[in-house]
Design a protein around this motif. Structure first.
Motif, PDB file in Angstrom:
ATOM      1  N   ASN B 523     113.970 -15.001  37.093  1.00 26.29           N
ATOM      2  CA  ASN B 523     114.822 -13.806  37.026  1.00 26.29           C
ATOM      3  C   ASN B 523     116.095 -14.073  36.243  1.00 26.29           C
ATOM      4  N   LYS B 524     116.599 -13.030  35.562  1.00 24.04           N
ATOM      5  CA  LYS B 524     117.888 -13.140  34.877  1.00 24.04           C
ATOM      6  C   LYS B 524     118.757 -11.966  35.275  1.00 24.04           C
ATOM      7  N   HIS B 537     124.305  -7.508  26.839  1.00 21.53           N
ATOM      8  CA  HIS B 537     123.139  -8.244  26.344  1.00 21.53           C
ATOM      9  C   HIS B 537     122.482  -8.991  27.495  1.00 21.53           C
ATOM     10  N   ILE B 538     121.172  -8.868  27.589  1.00 21.58           N
ATOM     11  CA  ILE B 538     120.449  -9.655  28.588  1.00 21.58           C
ATOM     12  C   ILE B 538     119.025  -9.914  28.123  1.00 21.58           C
ATOM     13  N   ALA B 539     118.646 -11.185  28.117  1.00 19.80           N
ATOM     14  CA  ALA B 539     117.276 -11.625  27.830  1.00 19.80           C
ATOM     15  C   ALA B 539     116.625 -10.880  26.671  1.00 19.80           C
ATOM     16  N   GLY B 540     117.336 -10.747  25.546  1.00 26.90           N
ATOM     17  CA  GLY B 540     116.741 -10.119  24.371  1.00 26.90           C
ATOM     18  C   GLY B 540     116.914  -8.611  24.322  1.00 26.90           C
ATOM     19  N   TYR B 541     117.390  -7.997  25.400  1.00 24.11           N
ATOM     20  CA  TYR B 541     117.640  -6.559  25.397  1.00 24.11           C
ATOM     21  C   TYR B 541     119.106  -6.294  25.070  1.00 24.11           C
ATOM     22  N   ASP B 542     119.371  -5.212  24.331  1.00 26.88           N
ATOM     23  CA  ASP B 542     120.745  -4.750  24.142  1.00 26.88           C
ATOM     24  C   ASP B 542     120.877  -3.396  24.822  1.00 26.88           C
ATOM     25  N   LEU B 543     121.793  -3.321  25.782  1.00 30.38           N
ATOM     26  CA  LEU B 543     121.969  -2.085  26.537  1.00 30.38           C
ATOM     27  C   LEU B 543     123.288  -1.454  26.122  1.00 30.38           C
ATOM     28  N   ILE B 562     124.245   6.999  30.774  1.00 32.63           N
ATOM     29  CA  ILE B 562     123.156   7.121  29.813  1.00 32.63           C
ATOM     30  C   ILE B 562     123.178   5.875  28.937  1.00 32.63           C
ATOM     31  N   ILE B 563     122.125   5.074  29.044  1.00 37.39           N
ATOM     32  CA  ILE B 563     122.112   3.772  28.377  1.00 37.39           C
ATOM     33  C   ILE B 563     120.948   3.696  27.391  1.00 37.39           C
ATOM     34  N   GLU B 564     121.269   3.299  26.170  1.00 35.36           N
ATOM     35  CA  GLU B 564     120.224   3.152  25.159  1.00 35.36           C
ATOM     36  C   GLU B 564     119.756   1.701  25.155  1.00 35.36           C
ATOM     37  N   VAL B 565     118.457   1.492  25.352  1.00 31.82           N
ATOM     38  CA  VAL B 565     117.910   0.136  25.409  1.00 31.82           C
ATOM     39  C   VAL B 565     117.240  -0.199  24.081  1.00 31.82           C
ATOM     40  N   SER B 566     117.639  -1.309  23.492  1.00 30.84           N
ATOM     41  CA  SER B 566     116.982  -1.708  22.256  1.00 30.84           C
ATOM     42  C   SER B 566     116.766  -3.213  22.256  1.00 30.84           C
ATOM     43  N   THR B 567     115.826  -3.640  21.442  1.00 31.46           N
ATOM     44  CA  THR B 567     115.620  -5.069  21.279  1.00 31.46           C
ATOM     45  C   THR B 567     115.447  -5.359  19.795  1.00 31.46           C
ATOM     46  N   ASN B 568     116.181  -6.333  19.276  1.00 35.66           N
ATOM     47  CA  ASN B 568     116.216  -6.655  17.840  1.00 35.66           C
ATOM     48  C   ASN B 568     116.476  -5.413  16.976  1.00 35.66           C
ATOM     49  N   GLY B 569     117.375  -4.564  17.439  1.00 41.25           N
ATOM     50  CA  GLY B 569     117.727  -3.397  16.652  1.00 41.25           C
ATOM     51  C   GLY B 569     116.761  -2.228  16.769  1.00 41.25           C
ATOM     52  N   LYS B 570     115.629  -2.429  17.459  1.00 42.01           N
ATOM     53  CA  LYS B 570     114.667  -1.342  17.605  1.00 42.01           C
ATOM     54  C   LYS B 570     114.901  -0.632  18.947  1.00 42.01           C
ATOM     55  N   VAL B 571     115.126   0.696  18.908  1.00 38.54           N
ATOM     56  CA  VAL B 571     115.407   1.416  20.144  1.00 38.54           C
ATOM     57  C   VAL B 571     114.123   1.603  20.942  1.00 38.54           C
ATOM     58  N   LEU B 572     114.152   1.224  22.234  1.00 41.55           N
ATOM     59  CA  LEU B 572     112.963   1.357  23.072  1.00 41.55           C
ATOM     60  C   LEU B 572     112.973   2.668  23.841  1.00 41.55           C
ATOM     61  N   GLN B 573     114.077   2.928  24.518  1.00 42.38           N
ATOM     62  CA  GLN B 573     114.172   4.149  25.314  1.00 42.38           C
ATOM     63  C   GLN B 573     115.598   4.293  25.840  1.00 42.38           C
ATOM     64  N   ALA B 620     122.665  -5.502  35.104  1.00 41.27           N
ATOM     65  CA  ALA B 620     121.327  -5.474  34.512  1.00 41.27           C
ATOM     66  C   ALA B 620     120.556  -6.705  34.950  1.00 41.27           C
ATOM     67  N   TYR B 621     119.272  -6.528  35.190  1.00 41.82           N
ATOM     68  CA  TYR B 621     118.422  -7.634  35.631  1.00 41.82           C
ATOM     69  C   TYR B 621     117.116  -7.588  34.863  1.00 41.82           C
ATOM     70  N   VAL B 622     116.527  -8.768  34.671  1.00 40.44           N
ATOM     71  CA  VAL B 622     115.171  -8.811  34.137  1.00 40.44           C
ATOM     72  C   VAL B 622     114.315  -9.568  35.150  1.00 40.44           C
ATOM     73  N   PHE B 623     113.267  -8.915  35.618  1.00 39.31           N
ATOM     74  CA  PHE B 623     112.377  -9.519  36.608  1.00 39.31           C
ATOM     75  C   PHE B 623     110.997  -9.712  36.003  1.00 39.31           C
ATOM     76  N   PRO B 624     110.644 -10.949  35.628  1.00 38.74           N
ATOM     77  CA  PRO B 624     109.324 -11.162  35.036  1.00 38.74           C
ATOM     78  C   PRO B 624     108.212 -10.990  36.077  1.00 38.74           C
ATOM     79  N   LEU B 625     107.125 -10.411  35.681  1.00 45.82           N
ATOM     80  CA  LEU B 625     105.862 -10.368  36.429  1.00 45.82           C
ATOM     81  C   LEU B 625     105.901  -9.612  37.756  1.00 45.82           C
ATOM     82  N   VAL B 626     107.018  -8.943  38.053  1.00 48.23           N
ATOM     83  CA  VAL B 626     107.124  -8.346  39.384  1.00 48.23           C
ATOM     84  C   VAL B 626     106.064  -7.261  39.591  1.00 48.23           C
ATOM     85  N   SER B 627     105.614  -6.628  38.505  1.00 47.38           N
ATOM     86  CA  SER B 627     104.590  -5.578  38.634  1.00 47.38           C
ATOM     87  C   SER B 627     103.300  -6.106  39.250  1.00 47.38           C
TER      88      SER B 627
END
Lengths: 143, 673
Positions: B523-524, B537-543, B562-573, B620-627
């Protein structure tokens, strides 16, 4: 009977390992419930043990600085400065005047370094008794 | 209305007493009409309790704010489904739910067995009704849900209520408590049959055959309740924790551990006639732990986030537990003769022994958790100092236990009943072990060094290979014989022995969940105060915080980030976590925003404002594999359903039936007795 000897040995090994782990776990994480008064009386000895200290959050003392949150709790006239830097966000019920429980250790400078905060609020899950109408509303069995 | 509700509870209480006495006296005097009428009384109890429930729910939805329970747990602004759910929002209502579910279960049991087990049923009925009577006693005389608000001598209507706690206003509130209670309450039935078979000195294992479906269904409800609770905590608590070793969580886990142990050891009794006493003990332990769990939740014995109001009902619960445990212990000791084992352990490396260790480990875990949960109480009694142990203690003990259990899950199918030869072991173990070793080597090469995580991933693959090989081998045999394709053969195989292969599916679900649990080692998190326009910035995401939007409705006032999520300059959602303030209960809550993906979840909490309302606090948190945990749950559901489908082939086990007490030359062995 040889089979049973083997079983006995295996069971003993497993139970022993778990017992050892449990004893270690208790030693590492045991947390004493203390009042601010008791913390003060312990003096330097207070720095050696994990403690859970409770008190009311003093109005206007909550300050955020980066990942840290600083505030003061009091119990009657006694006060204690707390620094919190745990990963959990502070509970929603944590606010001036609320009763807070801080888990952590004393630092040499006299502040309390908390890694976990629980805020206890009378209305945490069970709502307060109804006090909307003139005060003496009381419950009574209907039968 | 409230009078009718209270009256029907009183009548139901009287009927439970009638039913208990009627069953016992009818049995004693050999009067079948009396026992029959006692059984019928069970249906009446159900109608009366259902009536009381109907009245309470009607008052909650209709908003009868003269009633204390309605005023405390409902309000006008809540949507109707939460008004309905406030049925179990508080003490009295939860106990009413317990009572209602047990009444329903009892009615089903009586109906199903109306022509079976004539000698055992009176005892089953009286045990069920004793438990039912205990809960009716509580909600009739001690914490009634039908109290009205009085002022002086007049009933008052407060106009509007306090509403349900905002943390509880989440869809899971509608199903988590009833499902968990279905699991808790359900174990009363196997317990009642077990005790009845002891009382009537049943020679065989009838109680096990009749109750194994109950056991599986209630076990599923327990599992579902626990996982729903975990999913709920994950989505509302604001820091992504799904398990915190909170006393109440522990209380729900304890009976799950013993019932899991029971589901396994019961196979030993079915197939080999072993571990009979042990099964009695497990069934009783599960039942009493369910009651104990209810006690913890309902009385605030140990401080907990779930602790409801402190109350006076603790004494009644401990009285009930004390009498029950003493009675059960006496019965088991008195009937030891009837519980003799029919087979002996032959080898340490055998299916039997893997079951034995599975049980040992589950029970050890159960004991460790119980001990840790009650540590503050015990230490205060012994040393005068209140000492608590926390998450790290539970993790330290339970992570190795979990890994060992996972290992056994993989070993189980590989070893034969009775004993395994070294040759066959080598053949069976080679593929899973090699797979696990390769996976660990690859993970190390990718820079993962966490020892437990490595072990866990390795074992997950070990179990997966071992279980899938079972399917493959069986399916292949059928496919060769019947000319079916492999997939159809696998379905056929499962259908032939649903409990075995359904069980394997459940094991795969457990593997899936372990993958999810293990993800938490990576987790991060990041906490920052940001003004609109700033980025976290967190784990490759820019919020990037775009703006803050305020809203207001009759239930709460809210502010969204309202937060714009992007990674490497590409907007995700864009994600919109919200901070709310509920008007009726005057409490703030956070509505987190989660971007769920199979590999990792991005989890954003808007914790409120700082710097005098200029900046928002974003966590902000990143939880790997929690799904994987939630996916595992659906696999578990599927596996349980498979177990419940009747097997196509009736299996015959070669074992001797004990009829009456046959004195055997060998004294009972020591370990599994």
């Amino acid at each position: 009977m040889k089979t049973y000897m083997k079983f006995g040995l295996l069971v003993a090994v497993i139970i022993g390992t778990l017992g050892w782990l449990a004893a270690g776990g208790i030693k590492e994480t045991k947390t004493y419930y203390r009042t601010i008064d008791e913390v003060n009386k312990l003096g330097n000895a207070a720095m050696d043990q994990r403690m859970r200290v409770g008190g009311d959050v003093v109005d206007g003392t909550i300050v955020r600085a980066g990942n840290e949150v600083r505030f003061t709790i009091h119990q009657d006239a006694l006060k204690l400065n707390v620094v919190y830097d745990g990963i959990e966000p502070l509970p929603d019920t944590f606010r001036p005047g609320a009763q807070a429980l801080a888990d952590g250790k004393m630092r040499p400078d006299g502040t309390f370094h908390a890694t976990k905060i629980q805020a206890k609020c009378a209305s945490k899950y069970e709502a307060k008794p109804v006090q909307k109408q003139p005060v003496h509303a009381e419950k009574q069995a209907s039968l | 209305m409230e009078n009718l509700g209270a009256l029907s509870l009183v009548l139901a209480f009287c009927l439970t007493i009638y039913s208990i006495l009627g069953s016992l006296v009818g049995k004693w005097k050999k009067n079948p009409f009396l026992t029959l009428s006692a059984e019928r009384a069970v249906y009446c109890v159900w109608f009366l309790v259902a009536g009381a429930v109907g009245i309470l729910v009607y008052s909650l939805i209709g908003g009868d704010f003269r009633m204390a329970y309605v005023a405390e747990h409902s309000n006008r602004a809540m949507p109707p489904y939460y008004k309905f759910a406030s049925w179990w929002g508080g003490q009295a209502g939860s106990l009413l739910l317990w009572t209602f579910l047990l009444a329903s279960y009892s009615a089903v049991v009586v109906f199903q067995n109306r022509r079976k087990f004539r000698d055992m049923m009176p005892y089953v009925v009286s045990i069920l009704m004793t438990v039912e009577g205990f809960f009716l006693l509580l909600i009739t005389f001690i914490v009634s849900p039908f109290l009205v608000l009085m002022q002086g001598k007049g009933i008052i209507d407060v106009g509007d209520g306090q509403g349900l706690n905002p943390l509880l206003q989440y869809w899971t509130m509608l199903i988590h408590p009833p499902v968990l209670y279905l699991g808790y309450v359900g174990f009363t039935v196997p317990f009642a049959f077990a005790i009845a078979s002891l009382i009537t000195k049943q020679p065989g294992d009838d109680w096990i055959y009749t109750t194994r479906r109950w056991a599986i269904v209630t076990w599923f409800f327990q599992s579902a309740g626990i996982i729903l609770g975990a999913g709920w905590a994950y989505a509302v608590l604001g820091w992504g924790g799904y398990w915190g070793w909170d006393p109440v969580e522990n209380a729900s886990l304890l009976p799950w551990l013993t019932s899991t142990a029971f589901l396994h050891s019961v196979m030993m009794q079915e197939k080999k006639g072993m571990m009979k006493i042990w099964n009695m003990v497990l069934v009783a332990a599960t039942f009493f732990l369910c009651i104990f769990g209810t006690t913890l939740t309902r009385t605030g014995l140990v401080a907990s986030v779930h602790a409801f109001a402190q109350s006076q009902i603790g004494g009644y619960f401990f009285g009930f537990l004390g009498i029950g445990i003493a009675g059960t212990t006496y019965l088991i000791l008195d009937r030891l003769e009837y519980l003799k084992t029919e087979a002996r352990l032959e080898s340490v490396v055998s299916r039997e022994s893997s079951f034995l260790f599975n049980n040992l480990i589950l029970l050890a875990s159960c004991f460790a958790i119980l001990w840790g949960t009650l540590f503050p109480v015990i230490s205060e009694k012994l040393t005068g100092e209140k000492i608590s142990v926390d998450g790290p203690f539970f993790n330290k003990v339970n992570i190795p236990i979990g890994l060992f259990l996972l290992f056994l899950t993989g070993v189980g199918p590989l070893v034969a009943w009775r004993r395994s030869s070294a040759e066959s072991l080598k053949k069976a173990f080679i593929a899973p072990t090699a797979g696990a070793a390769i996976l660990i080597a690859v993970l190390v090469a990718f820079g993962i060094r966490h020892p437990y995580a490595l072990m866990s991933f390795g074992l997950c693959l070990f179990v997966a290979i071992s279980v899938l090989t079972e399917f493959y081998k069986g399916a292949q045999a059928i496919s060769i014989k019947d000319g079916k394709n492999l997939l159809a053969a696998a379905v056929e195989l499962t259908h032939r022995n649903t409990r075995r292969y359904g069980g394997y599916v459940v094991h795969l679900a457990i593997v899936m969940m372990f993958i999810g649990f293990t993800g938490s080692a990576f987790n991060k998190d990041a906490t920052q105060q940001v003004a609109p326009g700033d980025t976290v910035h967190i784990a490759g995401y820019d919020l990037k915080l775009l703006k803050l939007v305020d809203s207001d409705n009759e239930n709460y006032v809210g502010r969204k980030a309202i937060i714009e999520v992007s990674t490497n300059g590409k907007v995700l959602q864009t994600m919109e976590p919200e901070h709310r303030f509920y008007k009726a209960s005057k409490q703030p809550t956070s509505e987190v925003a989660i971007r769920r993906r199979l590999t990792e979840d991005l989890y954003i909490n808007f914790a409120g404002m700082s710097d005098g309302d200029a900046k928002g606090v974003i966590q902000a948190y990143v939880f790997p594999l929690v799904s994987c945990i939630w996916i595992g749950f659906w696999i578990l559901f599927a596996g349980t359903v498979i177990c419940l489908v009747p097997s196509k082939v009736r299996l015959q086990y070669a074992r001797t039936e004990v009829i009456g007490i046959a004195k055997k030359p060998h004294a009972a062995s020591q370990i599994h007795n």
